[in-house]
Design a protein around this motif. Structure first.
Motif, short mmCIF file in Angstrom:
data_model
loop_
_atom_site.label_atom_id
_atom_site.label_comp_id
_atom_site.label_asym_id
_atom_site.label_seq_id
_atom_site.Cartn_x
_atom_site.Cartn_y
_atom_site.Cartn_z
N ILE A 163 -43.73 55.47 114.12
CA ILE A 163 -43.42 55.36 112.64
C ILE A 163 -42.71 55.39 111.95
CG2 ILE A 163 -45.98 56.29 112.63
CD1 ILE A 163 -45.00 59.24 111.59
N CYS A 164 -42.07 54.78 111.06
CA CYS A 164 -41.44 54.75 109.25
C CYS A 164 -41.39 55.50 108.58
CB CYS A 164 -40.39 52.99 110.23
SG CYS A 164 -38.82 53.35 108.73
N HIS A 165 -40.81 56.39 108.60
CA HIS A 165 -40.74 56.88 106.77
C HIS A 165 -39.73 56.29 105.38
CE1 HIS A 165 -43.06 60.02 108.23
NE2 HIS A 165 -42.06 60.21 109.29
N CYS A 166 -39.23 55.49 106.06
CA CYS A 166 -37.65 54.73 105.19
C CYS A 166 -38.80 54.13 103.44
CB CYS A 166 -37.20 53.95 105.33
SG CYS A 166 -37.66 52.38 105.89
N ARG A 167 -38.17 54.18 102.55
CA ARG A 167 -38.75 53.53 101.52
C ARG A 167 -39.17 52.28 101.04
NH1 ARG A 167 -42.40 54.42 98.95
NH2 ARG A 167 -42.05 54.08 95.91
N MET A 168 -38.86 51.30 102.11
CA MET A 168 -38.70 49.74 102.27
C MET A 168 -39.79 49.69 102.97
SD MET A 168 -37.08 46.66 103.60
CE MET A 168 -35.63 46.97 102.13
N CYS A 169 -40.45 50.79 104.07
CA CYS A 169 -41.47 50.80 104.63
C CYS A 169 -43.26 51.35 104.24
CB CYS A 169 -41.47 51.48 106.19
SG CYS A 169 -40.47 50.11 107.99
N GLN A 170 -42.62 51.87 103.88
CA GLN A 170 -43.57 53.35 102.51
C GLN A 170 -44.18 52.23 101.58
OE1 GLN A 170 -42.31 56.38 100.79
NE2 GLN A 170 -41.69 57.38 101.96
N LYS A 171 -43.43 51.66 100.81
CA LYS A 171 -44.16 50.51 100.15
C LYS A 171 -44.22 49.25 100.24
CE LYS A 171 -42.31 49.78 96.58
NZ LYS A 171 -41.53 49.43 94.95
N ALA A 172 -44.01 48.71 101.92
CA ALA A 172 -44.97 47.43 102.41
C ALA A 172 -45.96 47.44 103.30
CB ALA A 172 -44.05 46.71 103.21
N PHE A 173 -46.01 49.16 103.37
CA PHE A 173 -47.31 49.74 103.51
C PHE A 173 -48.17 50.51 103.11
CE2 PHE A 173 -46.00 48.35 107.49
CZ PHE A 173 -46.60 48.05 108.78
#
Length: 168
Positions: A30-40
């Motif tokens: 799992i990736c917690h970076c902000r870019m991944c949060q927004k993408a998902f």
């Protein structure tokens, strides 16, 4: 691929895009970076890498892609918006939730923890209940007719047009 190789299938919510992975899956994370949060649109991105020995085949349709940075493209279903891929120079990862059987793909590492939302470590402490236990919404729940593609391959697919599906 060798005979007897692992097979994993999946796709988007509406069924417009389906895939098959032949061979062993790589590391689930799992990736917690902000870019991944927004993408998902979520607290983090659950992904599993596709190893070099494995073969990814799009069996119905193919994702559209958004270049989220100068080195990464993210694949998604153009019809329903389901996030599907993370594509970087070192390989492709698939969204764990897009697999037909995601329960067996458990994350083994967390990335981008500097962007971790502070409450995610305490999710198990939040009170929980089954959907059927929400008595106040029973009538609403009984009225739902799902347009979601089943968790298996189908010979045919009839997309629901976005304007036909206004309630869910």
């Amino acid at each position: 691929m060798a005979e007897g190789a692992e097979h994993h299938a999946g796709g988007c919510q509406c069924g417009a895009v389906r895939f098959k992975v032949t061979g062993a899956l790589g590391k689930a994370s799992i990736c917690h970076c902000r870019m991944c949060q927004k993408a998902f649109g979520g607290f983090y991105a659950p992904l599993v890498s596709i190893r070099d020995e494995a073969e990814l085949t799009w069996t119905r349709g193919e994702p559209k892609r958004f270049r989220s940075s100068n080195v990464v493209a993210r694949g998604f279903c153009e019809a329903c918006g389901t996030p599907l891929t993370y594509e970087a120079p070192d390989g492709v990862a698939i969204a764990i939730g897009a697999f037909d059987n995601p329960a067996g793909i458990a994350p083994v590492i967390q990335y981008g923890v500097e962007g971790k939302l502070p409450y995610t470590d305490h999710m198990a402490d939040i009170p929980a209940r089954l959907t059927e236990e929400d008595v106040e919404t029973a009538a609403f729940l009984a009225s739902i007719v799902s347009n979601q593609h089943p968790d298996h391959d189908t010979d045919t697919w009839s997309p629901v047009k976005p304007d036909e599906n206004q309630n869910g």
